[in-house]
Design a protein around this motif. Structure first.
Motif, PDB file in Angstrom:
ATOM      1  N   MET A 126      -7.670   0.236 -22.712  1.00 16.02           N
ATOM      2  CA  MET A 126      -7.677  -0.795 -21.811  1.00 16.02           C
ATOM      3  C   MET A 126      -8.418  -0.125 -20.195  1.00 16.02           C
ATOM      4  SD  MET A 126      -4.250  -3.027 -20.372  1.00 16.02           S
ATOM      5  CE  MET A 126      -3.919  -3.383 -22.079  1.00 16.02           C
ATOM      6  N   THR A 127      -9.225  -0.999 -19.751  1.00 11.55           N
ATOM      7  CA  THR A 127      -9.703  -0.545 -18.533  1.00 11.55           C
ATOM      8  C   THR A 127      -8.582  -0.601 -17.390  1.00 11.55           C
ATOM      9  OG1 THR A 127     -11.807  -0.998 -19.465  1.00 11.55           O
ATOM     10  CG2 THR A 127     -11.775  -0.697 -17.048  1.00 11.55           C
ATOM     11  N   SER A 128      -8.569   0.300 -16.459  1.00 11.67           N
ATOM     12  CA  SER A 128      -7.809  -0.036 -15.349  1.00 11.67           C
ATOM     13  C   SER A 128      -8.319  -0.826 -14.118  1.00 11.67           C
ATOM     14  CB  SER A 128      -7.608   1.322 -14.674  1.00 11.67           C
ATOM     15  OG  SER A 128      -8.504   1.882 -14.069  1.00 11.67           O
ATOM     16  N   VAL A 129      -7.907  -1.195 -13.310  1.00 11.36           N
ATOM     17  CA  VAL A 129      -8.650  -2.050 -12.205  1.00 11.36           C
ATOM     18  C   VAL A 129      -8.469  -1.417 -10.955  1.00 11.36           C
ATOM     19  CG1 VAL A 129      -7.969  -4.214 -13.327  1.00 11.36           C
ATOM     20  CG2 VAL A 129      -6.246  -3.323 -11.568  1.00 11.36           C
ATOM     21  N   CYS A 130      -9.240  -1.696  -9.857  1.00 13.53           N
ATOM     22  CA  CYS A 130      -9.435  -1.096  -8.562  1.00 13.53           C
ATOM     23  C   CYS A 130      -8.380  -1.973  -7.778  1.00 13.53           C
ATOM     24  CB  CYS A 130     -10.832  -1.254  -8.118  1.00 13.53           C
ATOM     25  SG  CYS A 130     -10.843  -0.223  -6.642  1.00 13.53           S
ATOM     26  N   ILE A 131      -7.165  -1.599  -7.371  1.00 12.05           N
ATOM     27  CA  ILE A 131      -6.559  -2.283  -6.361  1.00 12.05           C
ATOM     28  C   ILE A 131      -6.998  -1.864  -4.886  1.00 12.05           C
ATOM     29  CG2 ILE A 131      -4.037  -2.201  -5.442  1.00 12.05           C
ATOM     30  CD1 ILE A 131      -4.237  -3.337  -8.058  1.00 12.05           C
ATOM     31  N   PRO A 132      -7.074  -2.882  -4.132  1.00  8.20           N
ATOM     32  CA  PRO A 132      -7.337  -2.671  -2.570  1.00  8.20           C
ATOM     33  C   PRO A 132      -6.851  -1.348  -2.166  1.00  8.20           C
ATOM     34  CG  PRO A 132      -7.057  -5.090  -3.362  1.00  8.20           C
ATOM     35  CD  PRO A 132      -6.223  -4.330  -4.433  1.00  8.20           C
ATOM     36  N   GLU A 133      -7.516  -0.844  -1.284  1.00  8.52           N
ATOM     37  CA  GLU A 133      -6.965   0.371  -0.542  1.00  8.52           C
ATOM     38  C   GLU A 133      -6.888  -0.199   1.081  1.00  8.52           C
ATOM     39  OE1 GLU A 133      -9.299   3.748  -0.998  1.00  8.52           O
ATOM     40  OE2 GLU A 133      -8.972   3.959  -3.183  1.00  8.52           O
ATOM     41  N   ILE A 134      -5.787   0.185   1.617  1.00 10.70           N
ATOM     42  CA  ILE A 134      -5.624   0.044   3.173  1.00 10.70           C
ATOM     43  C   ILE A 134      -5.578   1.249   3.891  1.00 10.70           C
ATOM     44  CG2 ILE A 134      -4.138  -1.170   4.746  1.00 10.70           C
ATOM     45  CD1 ILE A 134      -5.701  -3.003   3.111  1.00 10.70           C
ATOM     46  N   ASP A 135      -6.432   1.548   4.960  1.00 16.90           N
ATOM     47  CA  ASP A 135      -6.441   2.613   5.826  1.00 16.90           C
ATOM     48  C   ASP A 135      -5.374   2.414   6.672  1.00 16.90           C
ATOM     49  OD1 ASP A 135      -6.994   4.881   7.260  1.00 16.90           O
ATOM     50  OD2 ASP A 135      -8.934   4.871   6.967  1.00 16.90           O
ATOM     51  N   MET A 136      -4.134   3.193   6.836  1.00 20.99           N
ATOM     52  CA  MET A 136      -3.261   3.081   7.974  1.00 20.99           C
ATOM     53  C   MET A 136      -3.778   3.375   9.226  1.00 20.99           C
ATOM     54  SD  MET A 136      -0.711   1.324   6.563  1.00 20.99           S
ATOM     55  CE  MET A 136       0.529   1.842   7.660  1.00 20.99           C
ATOM     56  N   GLN A 137      -4.951   4.412   9.341  1.00 22.15           N
ATOM     57  CA  GLN A 137      -5.582   4.806  10.578  1.00 22.15           C
ATOM     58  C   GLN A 137      -6.651   3.793  10.882  1.00 22.15           C
ATOM     59  OE1 GLN A 137      -4.152   7.288  12.241  1.00 22.15           O
ATOM     60  NE2 GLN A 137      -2.710   7.339  10.636  1.00 22.15           N
ATOM     61  N   ASP A 138      -6.859   2.733  10.249  1.00 23.20           N
ATOM     62  CA  ASP A 138      -7.844   1.905  10.672  1.00 23.20           C
ATOM     63  C   ASP A 138      -7.548   0.382  10.401  1.00 23.20           C
ATOM     64  OD1 ASP A 138     -10.303   1.203  11.603  1.00 23.20           O
ATOM     65  OD2 ASP A 138     -11.476   1.032   9.790  1.00 23.20           O
ATOM     66  N   PHE A 139      -6.218   0.144  10.704  1.00 22.38           N
ATOM     67  CA  PHE A 139      -5.551  -1.001  10.291  1.00 22.38           C
ATOM     68  C   PHE A 139      -6.237  -2.245  11.091  1.00 22.38           C
ATOM     69  CE2 PHE A 139      -2.556  -4.454  10.391  1.00 22.38           C
ATOM     70  CZ  PHE A 139      -2.395  -4.809   9.020  1.00 22.38           C
ATOM     71  N   GLU A 140      -6.574  -2.121  12.512  1.00 22.47           N
ATOM     72  CA  GLU A 140      -7.343  -3.163  12.990  1.00 22.47           C
ATOM     73  C   GLU A 140      -8.139  -3.776  12.508  1.00 22.47           C
ATOM     74  OE1 GLU A 140      -7.837  -2.280  17.281  1.00 22.47           O
ATOM     75  OE2 GLU A 140      -5.899  -1.493  17.492  1.00 22.47           O
ATOM     76  N   ARG A 141      -8.971  -3.348  11.485  1.00 25.39           N
ATOM     77  CA  ARG A 141     -10.053  -3.955  10.927  1.00 25.39           C
ATOM     78  C   ARG A 141      -9.818  -4.432   9.649  1.00 25.39           C
ATOM     79  NH1 ARG A 141     -15.476  -0.170  11.831  1.00 25.39           N
ATOM     80  NH2 ARG A 141     -14.005   1.462  10.922  1.00 25.39           N
ATOM     81  N   GLN A 142      -8.450  -4.074   9.209  1.00 24.73           N
ATOM     82  CA  GLN A 142      -8.171  -4.470   7.811  1.00 24.73           C
ATOM     83  C   GLN A 142      -7.151  -5.619   7.553  1.00 24.73           C
ATOM     84  OE1 GLN A 142      -8.384  -0.855   5.084  1.00 24.73           O
ATOM     85  NE2 GLN A 142      -8.379   0.270   6.954  1.00 24.73           N
ATOM     86  N   SER A 143      -6.888  -6.119   8.630  1.00 25.24           N
ATOM     87  CA  SER A 143      -5.738  -7.185   8.568  1.00 25.24           C
ATOM     88  C   SER A 143      -5.914  -7.977   7.462  1.00 25.24           C
ATOM     89  CB  SER A 143      -5.068  -7.437   9.541  1.00 25.24           C
ATOM     90  OG  SER A 143      -6.173  -8.308  10.286  1.00 25.24           O
ATOM     91  N   GLU A 144      -7.192  -8.608   7.349  1.00 22.60           N
ATOM     92  CA  GLU A 144      -7.585  -9.800   6.540  1.00 22.60           C
ATOM     93  C   GLU A 144      -7.580  -9.182   5.195  1.00 22.60           C
ATOM     94  OE1 GLU A 144     -11.293 -11.575   7.616  1.00 22.60           O
ATOM     95  OE2 GLU A 144     -10.355 -12.544   9.513  1.00 22.60           O
ATOM     96  N   LYS A 145      -7.959  -7.826   4.865  1.00 19.89           N
ATOM     97  CA  LYS A 145      -8.068  -7.061   3.544  1.00 19.89           C
ATOM     98  C   LYS A 145      -6.524  -7.102   3.177  1.00 19.89           C
ATOM     99  CE  LYS A 145      -9.416  -3.125   1.363  1.00 19.89           C
ATOM    100  NZ  LYS A 145     -10.262  -1.869   1.410  1.00 19.89           N
ATOM    101  N   LEU A 146      -5.669  -6.746   3.968  1.00 21.02           N
ATOM    102  CA  LEU A 146      -4.276  -6.639   3.527  1.00 21.02           C
ATOM    103  C   LEU A 146      -3.791  -7.970   3.186  1.00 21.02           C
ATOM    104  CD1 LEU A 146      -1.528  -5.050   3.368  1.00 21.02           C
ATOM    105  CD2 LEU A 146      -1.279  -5.650   5.791  1.00 21.02           C
ATOM    106  N   ILE A 147      -3.772  -9.034   3.666  1.00 19.78           N
ATOM    107  CA  ILE A 147      -3.302 -10.215   3.434  1.00 19.78           C
ATOM    108  C   ILE A 147      -4.068 -10.874   2.158  1.00 19.78           C
ATOM    109  CG2 ILE A 147      -3.419 -12.775   3.972  1.00 19.78           C
ATOM    110  CD1 ILE A 147      -1.256 -10.956   5.558  1.00 19.78           C
ATOM    111  N   ALA A 148      -5.227 -10.525   1.944  1.00 20.90           N
ATOM    112  CA  ALA A 148      -5.992 -11.005   0.674  1.00 20.90           C
ATOM    113  C   ALA A 148      -5.253 -10.159  -0.536  1.00 20.90           C
ATOM    114  CB  ALA A 148      -7.454 -10.670   0.787  1.00 20.90           C
TER     115      ALA A 148
END
Length: 222
Positions: free
Chosen positions: A1-23
């Motif tokens: 079974m192939t694994s999937v790529c779960i989204p990665e959140i960079d805690m040191q660059d969060f300001e640009r990733q808030s939308e990615k986190l919610i998604a």
């Protein structure tokens, strides 16, 4: 079974990733975090401490009792024959951590490592939770007074049981679960909302896996 790529959140660059986190929370209900600030050496040390504590005689591990049923020592049983656990009901309390160490006759080094790791994870949980509620426009007092449970789990796999389920399929009852993977045995699976099937999540050294629990998925939560 192939694994999937779960989204990665960079805690040191969060300001640009808030939308990615919610998604990530909406699509998967989980994500990985990198640059989380917990030293790799400490992550390795707590695993060594956990192994040594699980090697203790059963009569000593049974001293790990707490005020809430099911939140302390849990032996293997017919429901989860491969899973054994130790726990602290609230790792935000140094007194609770010391009590846990006293119950298990922890050495000074084991105690120091447990205190450092529990403090680091508590601070990280606060940070992740704060960033998450800020991204959703919720109040910043959401977590005030909430206990932060700390669990150590051991899966007693053998060559004969390596394909067996380590525990029953479940959701986590809390708000956030921060999981340190086992780099040796890959067994974590999550539900793919598109297909409805289980997909494997392979471990990534030095990262942490975050799962949104039942409280975080309650409709209309404010």
């Amino acid at each position: 079974m192939t694994s999937v790529c779960i989204p990665e959140i960079d805690m040191q660059d969060f300001e640009r990733q808030s939308e990615k986190l919610i998604a990530a929370c909406e699509e998967w209900g989980c994500f990985r975090i990198i640059n989380h600030g917990i030293p790799i050496s400490l992550m390795s040390e707590i695993k060594s401490v956990a192994q040594s504590l699980f090697d203790l005689p059963v009569e000593i591990k049974q001293r790990n009792a707490d005020v809430v049923a099911g939140k302390a020592y849990s032996p293997r049983d017919m429901v989860n024959p491969l899973l054994e656990g130790l726990g602290i009901y609230d790792m935000a309390s140094p007194g609770a951590v010391h009590k846990f160490c006293d119950q298990l006759n922890a050495t000074p080094q084991q105690r120091e490592t447990t205190l450092r790791y529990s403090h680091a994870v508590h601070e990280l949980a606060q940070d992740i939770g704060q960033k998450l509620v800020e991204s959703m426009g919720l109040g910043n007092e959401l977590f005030k007074g909430w206990p932060r449970q700390f669990r150590l789990n051991k899966y007693h796999f053998t060559p004969q049981t390596i394909e067996s389920n380590g525990s029953l399929m479940h959701t986590d009852v809390g708000f956030l679960t921060i999981l340190q993977d086992d780099e040796i045995v890959s067994g974590l699976k999550v539900v793919d909302k598109k297909s409805g099937g289980l997909v494997p999540i392979h471990p990534m050294p030095s990262t942490l896996f975050v799962n949104i629990g039942d409280i975080g998925t309650v409709p209309g939560m404010e």
